[in-house]
Design a protein around this motif. Structure first.
Motif, PDB file in Angstrom:
ATOM      1  N   GLN A  78       0.828  -1.189   0.000  1.00 37.17           N
ATOM      2  CA  GLN A  78       0.000   0.000   0.000  1.00 37.17           C
ATOM      3  C   GLN A  78       0.873   1.254   0.000  1.00 37.17           C
ATOM      4  O   GLN A  78       1.964   1.267   0.568  1.00 37.17           O
ATOM      5  CB  GLN A  78      -0.937  -0.003   1.201  1.00 37.17           C
ATOM      6  CG  GLN A  78      -2.038  -1.053   1.106  1.00 37.17           C
ATOM      7  CD  GLN A  78      -3.160  -0.812   2.082  1.00 37.17           C
ATOM      8  OE1 GLN A  78      -2.957  -0.259   3.149  1.00 37.17           O
ATOM      9  NE2 GLN A  78      -4.365  -1.248   1.706  1.00 37.17           N
ATOM     10  N   GLY A 155      -7.595   8.671  -1.831  1.00 39.22           N
ATOM     11  CA  GLY A 155      -7.760   7.279  -2.239  1.00 39.22           C
ATOM     12  C   GLY A 155      -6.473   6.624  -2.693  1.00 39.22           C
ATOM     13  O   GLY A 155      -6.348   5.381  -2.669  1.00 39.22           O
ATOM     14  N   VAL A 156      -5.504   7.424  -3.107  1.00 44.20           N
ATOM     15  CA  VAL A 156      -4.233   6.881  -3.602  1.00 44.20           C
ATOM     16  C   VAL A 156      -3.486   6.135  -2.490  1.00 44.20           C
ATOM     17  O   VAL A 156      -2.817   5.127  -2.736  1.00 44.20           O
ATOM     18  CB  VAL A 156      -3.358   8.015  -4.171  1.00 44.20           C
ATOM     19  CG1 VAL A 156      -1.951   7.508  -4.501  1.00 44.20           C
ATOM     20  CG2 VAL A 156      -4.005   8.616  -5.400  1.00 44.20           C
ATOM     21  N   THR A 158      -4.361   4.162  -0.210  1.00 42.13           N
ATOM     22  CA  THR A 158      -4.768   2.776   0.071  1.00 42.13           C
ATOM     23  C   THR A 158      -4.586   1.870  -1.139  1.00 42.13           C
ATOM     24  O   THR A 158      -4.916   0.687  -1.085  1.00 42.13           O
ATOM     25  CB  THR A 158      -6.238   2.734   0.529  1.00 42.13           C
ATOM     26  OG1 THR A 158      -7.071   3.347  -0.476  1.00 42.13           O
ATOM     27  CG2 THR A 158      -6.408   3.462   1.855  1.00 42.13           C
ATOM     28  N   GLN A 159      -4.076   2.414  -2.233  1.00 41.98           N
ATOM     29  CA  GLN A 159      -3.826   1.603  -3.424  1.00 41.98           C
ATOM     30  C   GLN A 159      -2.567   0.759  -3.245  1.00 41.98           C
ATOM     31  O   GLN A 159      -1.674   1.102  -2.459  1.00 41.98           O
ATOM     32  CB  GLN A 159      -3.672   2.494  -4.658  1.00 41.98           C
ATOM     33  CG  GLN A 159      -4.942   3.211  -5.067  1.00 41.98           C
ATOM     34  CD  GLN A 159      -4.750   4.083  -6.291  1.00 41.98           C
ATOM     35  OE1 GLN A 159      -3.675   4.089  -6.906  1.00 41.98           O
ATOM     36  NE2 GLN A 159      -5.790   4.823  -6.659  1.00 41.98           N
ATOM     37  N   ASN A 160      -2.492  -0.337  -3.984  1.00 44.17           N
ATOM     38  CA  ASN A 160      -1.324  -1.221  -3.952  1.00 44.17           C
ATOM     39  C   ASN A 160      -0.447  -0.947  -5.161  1.00 44.17           C
ATOM     40  O   ASN A 160      -0.933  -0.958  -6.298  1.00 44.17           O
ATOM     41  CB  ASN A 160      -1.753  -2.685  -3.941  1.00 44.17           C
ATOM     42  CG  ASN A 160      -2.444  -3.072  -2.645  1.00 44.17           C
ATOM     43  OD1 ASN A 160      -2.047  -2.631  -1.570  1.00 44.17           O
ATOM     44  ND2 ASN A 160      -3.484  -3.879  -2.736  1.00 44.17           N
ATOM     45  N   MET A 161       0.821  -0.689  -4.903  1.00 46.97           N
ATOM     46  CA  MET A 161       1.776  -0.396  -5.971  1.00 46.97           C
ATOM     47  C   MET A 161       3.129  -1.018  -5.639  1.00 46.97           C
ATOM     48  O   MET A 161       3.410  -1.343  -4.486  1.00 46.97           O
ATOM     49  CB  MET A 161       1.968   1.120  -6.157  1.00 46.97           C
ATOM     50  CG  MET A 161       0.749   1.869  -6.624  1.00 46.97           C
ATOM     51  SD  MET A 161       1.151   3.633  -6.894  1.00 46.97           S
ATOM     52  CE  MET A 161      -0.447   4.250  -7.428  1.00 46.97           C
TER      53      MET A 161
END
Length: 318
Positions: A78, A155-156, A158-161
């Motif tokens: 995350q 929201g970014v 909690t994104q997976n990268m």
């Protein structure tokens, strides 16, 4: 077929990096252990700052190597967790060059202001200096993350990268801003080193006898710091070179980036510290003594084992 060949080449490169990281960490660990074993080093500003460089570089090697492996295997995390890891990378990437500038100033005080050296470079002052170094080193990190936070939505986070410091560069001006901040810091550090070298050189011309030898050693030390800082500065320019190469050829870009990582990131984090440690006569003697003690201890242990085995053999024969 080509894809398989490129994958094998990437595998070999990651393995080579792991071997180099292990070697460099072992050398840094040996130097760090030598520092902690010698009590007199703990009260010297010069060696306290040197220990800070060793610990900072070792920590940075470990964190960046973990990021490299995670990136190679395409492991995602995350964004908020990546931000925490990147804070460490941004911070300690600046700690070493700023500490080099502080070490240069310490040599300037020792040679040009010897009567005030004990006062200005006391253990208490050095601890305060280390805190200031961390505070100054955090400024580029704050600038980069502040711009990133202002440019993305909630929201970014909690994104997976795949975690990489490049993920914080969303626009071209982000890269330009990061470069401008870093260049400003390195300009200040270059001015500090040039100023110190000029003052020490003047002192060297006026000195005589033993003082002249000490001053000449100080000049060589400042020159080494300048070389170390140059390597750090080249590392700063690497992203511009890589960006230009990327527009020409992707494979060439990968090769150049791999070369830059080893030559201007991995190697300076260890070799410059090793050279500095070997050049310092007091530290070199402590290092040699520590190494001999380790070998002697190992030899004595082997001798005891052989003696015990011989005794058991004689008893069994009887």
């Amino acid at each position: 077929m080509v894809g398989g060949s490129e994958q094998r080449q990437a595998d070999y490169r990651v393995i080579i990096v792991q071997i180099l990281v292990i070697i460099f960490l072992w050398i840094n660990m040996l130097l760090t252990v030598t520092f902690f074993k010698k009590q007199s080093f703990h009260t010297s500003a010069r060696y306290l700052l040197f220990a800070l460089v060793l610990l900072s570089d070792s920590f940075l090697l470990v964190v960046t190597d973990i990021l490299l492996v995670l990136s190679f295997f395409r492991v995602v995390m995350q964004v908020w967790l990546c931000i925490i890891v990147s804070i460490v990378v941004f911070l300690y990437n600046m700690v070493t060059p700023i500490t080099l500038a502080a070490m240069t100033l310490e040599r300037y005080v020792a040679i040009c202001m010897p009567l005030r050296h004990a006062e200005l470079c006391s253990t208490r002052s050095t601890v305060h200096c280390i805190l200031i170094i961390h505070g100054i080193s955090s400024i580029p990190c704050i600038v980069i993350l502040s711009v990133f936070f202002a440019s993305v939505s909630l929201g970014v986070f909690t994104q997976n990268m795949v975690c990489s410091v490049e993920m914080f560069i969303l626009y071209t001006w982000h890269s330009d801003l990061r470069s401008a901040v870093s260049q400003f810091f390195f300009l200040i550090m270059c001015i500090v080193i040039i100023f110190s070298y000029y003052k020490i050189m003047k002192a060297a011309k006026a000195a005589s006898g033993e003082n002249k030898k000490s001053t000449q050693r100080g000049l060589r030390t400042v020159s080494l710091h300048a070389f170390q800082l140059l390597l750090c500065l080249i590392q700063l320019w690497c992203p511009f070179i890589e960006a230009a190469v990327l527009n020409i050829n992707l494979i060439l870009y990968v090769n150049v980036r791999y070369f830059n990582y080893i030559m201007f990131f991995l190697a300076p984090r260890c070799l410059s510290s090793l050279i500095y440690g070997l050049r310092d006569e007091t530290f070199f003697l402590a290092l040699k003594s520590s190494f001999r003690f380790g070998l002697q201890k190992s030899t004595d242990s082997d001798a005891k084992k052989r003696g015990l085995g011989l005794t058991v053999s004689v008893c069994n024969t009887s």
